[in-house]
Motif scaffolding. Structure first.
Motif, PDB file in Angstrom:
ATOM      1  N   GLU A 146     147.396   1.976 -23.695  1.00  0.00           N
ATOM      2  CA  GLU A 146     147.725   0.560 -23.741  1.00  0.00           C
ATOM      3  C   GLU A 146     146.465  -0.279 -23.648  1.00  0.00           C
ATOM      4  O   GLU A 146     145.417   0.181 -23.164  1.00  0.00           O
ATOM      5  N   ASP A 147     146.565  -1.514 -24.100  1.00  0.00           N
ATOM      6  CA  ASP A 147     145.437  -2.432 -24.092  1.00  0.00           C
ATOM      7  C   ASP A 147     144.882  -2.575 -22.667  1.00  0.00           C
ATOM      8  O   ASP A 147     145.628  -2.732 -21.704  1.00  0.00           O
ATOM      9  N   GLY A 148     143.559  -2.481 -22.554  1.00  0.00           N
ATOM     10  CA  GLY A 148     142.899  -2.644 -21.268  1.00  0.00           C
ATOM     11  C   GLY A 148     142.730  -1.370 -20.473  1.00  0.00           C
ATOM     12  O   GLY A 148     142.122  -1.386 -19.392  1.00  0.00           O
ATOM     13  N   ASP A 179     143.796  -2.432 -34.886  1.00  0.00           N
ATOM     14  CA  ASP A 179     144.768  -3.144 -34.064  1.00  0.00           C
ATOM     15  C   ASP A 179     144.132  -4.061 -33.025  1.00  0.00           C
ATOM     16  O   ASP A 179     144.847  -4.813 -32.352  1.00  0.00           O
ATOM     17  N   GLY A 180     142.826  -3.937 -32.853  1.00  0.00           N
ATOM     18  CA  GLY A 180     142.135  -4.809 -31.907  1.00  0.00           C
ATOM     19  C   GLY A 180     142.363  -4.456 -30.452  1.00  0.00           C
ATOM     20  O   GLY A 180     142.103  -5.275 -29.565  1.00  0.00           O
ATOM     21  N   ILE A 181     142.848  -3.234 -30.183  1.00  0.00           N
ATOM     22  CA  ILE A 181     143.083  -2.830 -28.803  1.00  0.00           C
ATOM     23  C   ILE A 181     141.745  -2.697 -28.081  1.00  0.00           C
ATOM     24  O   ILE A 181     140.749  -2.253 -28.651  1.00  0.00           O
ATOM     25  N   LYS A 182     141.720  -3.103 -26.820  1.00  0.00           N
ATOM     26  CA  LYS A 182     140.502  -3.031 -26.018  1.00  0.00           C
ATOM     27  C   LYS A 182     140.676  -1.959 -24.960  1.00  0.00           C
ATOM     28  O   LYS A 182     141.552  -2.051 -24.094  1.00  0.00           O
ATOM     29  N   ILE A 183     139.838  -0.932 -25.045  1.00  0.00           N
ATOM     30  CA  ILE A 183     139.874   0.155 -24.076  1.00  0.00           C
ATOM     31  C   ILE A 183     138.446   0.515 -23.686  1.00  0.00           C
ATOM     32  O   ILE A 183     137.488   0.127 -24.357  1.00  0.00           O
ATOM     33  N   MET A 193     142.624   2.534 -33.741  1.00  0.00           N
ATOM     34  CA  MET A 193     143.359   1.509 -32.997  1.00  0.00           C
ATOM     35  C   MET A 193     142.443   0.349 -32.596  1.00  0.00           C
ATOM     36  O   MET A 193     142.848  -0.816 -32.619  1.00  0.00           O
ATOM     37  N   VAL A 194     141.210   0.682 -32.237  1.00  0.00           N
ATOM     38  CA  VAL A 194     140.248  -0.367 -31.873  1.00  0.00           C
ATOM     39  C   VAL A 194     139.915  -1.220 -33.089  1.00  0.00           C
ATOM     40  O   VAL A 194     139.917  -2.458 -33.025  1.00  0.00           O
TER      41      VAL A 194
END
Length: 262
Positions: free
Chosen positions: A24-26, A51-55, A47-48
């Motif tokens: 999940e994001d974060g 989708d712009g997910i930040k991990i 995904m990064v």
């Protein structure tokens, strides 16, 4: 593009694609080492980017860290992050209780540290890694180089007192030289064939001077994701006692498969 993959690589990719759905994001995510884990890192990179997910990733080896950076996954050290929400990694063998043998890629020490510093461990694999009893895959044991032959002799002597079928150990090589882990240690591969009591074996191995850690991952895996070449996947959750069967809709994306050979 997936049509060009071997059935084993398709199964690995399917497992990785399903496993990253736990991210999940974060989140702070432990990144495993090996060919199956490499698919997972590529999926996270997608995904990064898409989708712009930040991990934040914590890699279990230098080569995983390099791959993560190449695909756009930010990487920090475990000391910087301190604790992880999730670790996703592969396995060389697993049994019905989700006990594992890991370390075929030589990163077992970092992998075990990262996995146990996580709220949850998700393991990705294919059916070829499933066994009734652990031990068919040689058990890796990380040892310090100083006095390694003495350590090897002590291990082989100890094996005569535990319930295993094989009792030989061999030094893992990289060409003509000993294989070295990221910590500069050696690995002894124990050819046991069958391990009747993994918990006992893990305990006595780690009491031998010179042994750093062993490749038995016991009571660490929370979820096992098994991929199949036909696009189906099985998700076993040992905490909830559930087994789910799904089908993964594969969307071919050229960049995910570029330079993907392991």
């Amino acid at each position: 593009m997936t049509a060009a993959l071997s059935p084993i690589d398709k199964a690995k990719y399917i497992a990785a694609r399903r496993a990253v759905e736990f991210v999940e994001d974060g989140m702070r995510v432990g990144l495993g080492t090996g060919s199956t884990a490499a698919w997972m890192v590529r999926c996270l990179g997608e995904m990064v980017r898409e989708d712009g997910i930040k991990i934040t990733g914590v890699a279990t080896s230098a080569r995983t860290a390099q791959l993560a950076r190449e695909v756009g996954v930010p990487v920090k050290t475990l000391d910087e992050v301190r604790w992880l929400d999730l670790t996703i990694d592969g396995a060389d063998e697993y049994d019905a209780d989700l006990n594992l043998i890991k370390g075929g890629g030589g990163a077992l020490l970092h992998e075990k540290i990262v996995a146990t510093a996580s709220d949850q461990m998700v393991v990705i694999a294919d059916l070829s890694k499933q066994v009734d009893t652990l031990g068919a895959f040689p058990l890796p044991v990380e040892v310090i180089p100083f006095g390694w032959q003495t350590t090897k002799a002590l291990i082989e002597e100890m094996l005569s007192n535990v319930d295993v079928l094989g009792r030989s150990a061999s030094l893992r090589l990289n060409g003509a030289d000993p294989f070295r882990t990221d910590e500069g240690n050696y690995i002894l591969d124990l050819h046991l064939r069958r391990i009747a009591n993994p918990a006992q074996l893990s305990l006595v191995l780690n009491q031998i001077p010179g042994v750093v850690e062993n490749g038995l991952f016991l009571d660490i895996c929370d979820v096992l994701v098994i991929g199949n070449a036909d696009g189906t996947v099985e998700v076993r959750d040992i905490n909830n006692g559930t087994v789910e069967h799904e089908r993964i809709d594969i969307t071919d994306r050229e960049n995910l498969f570029t330079d993907s050979a392991e």
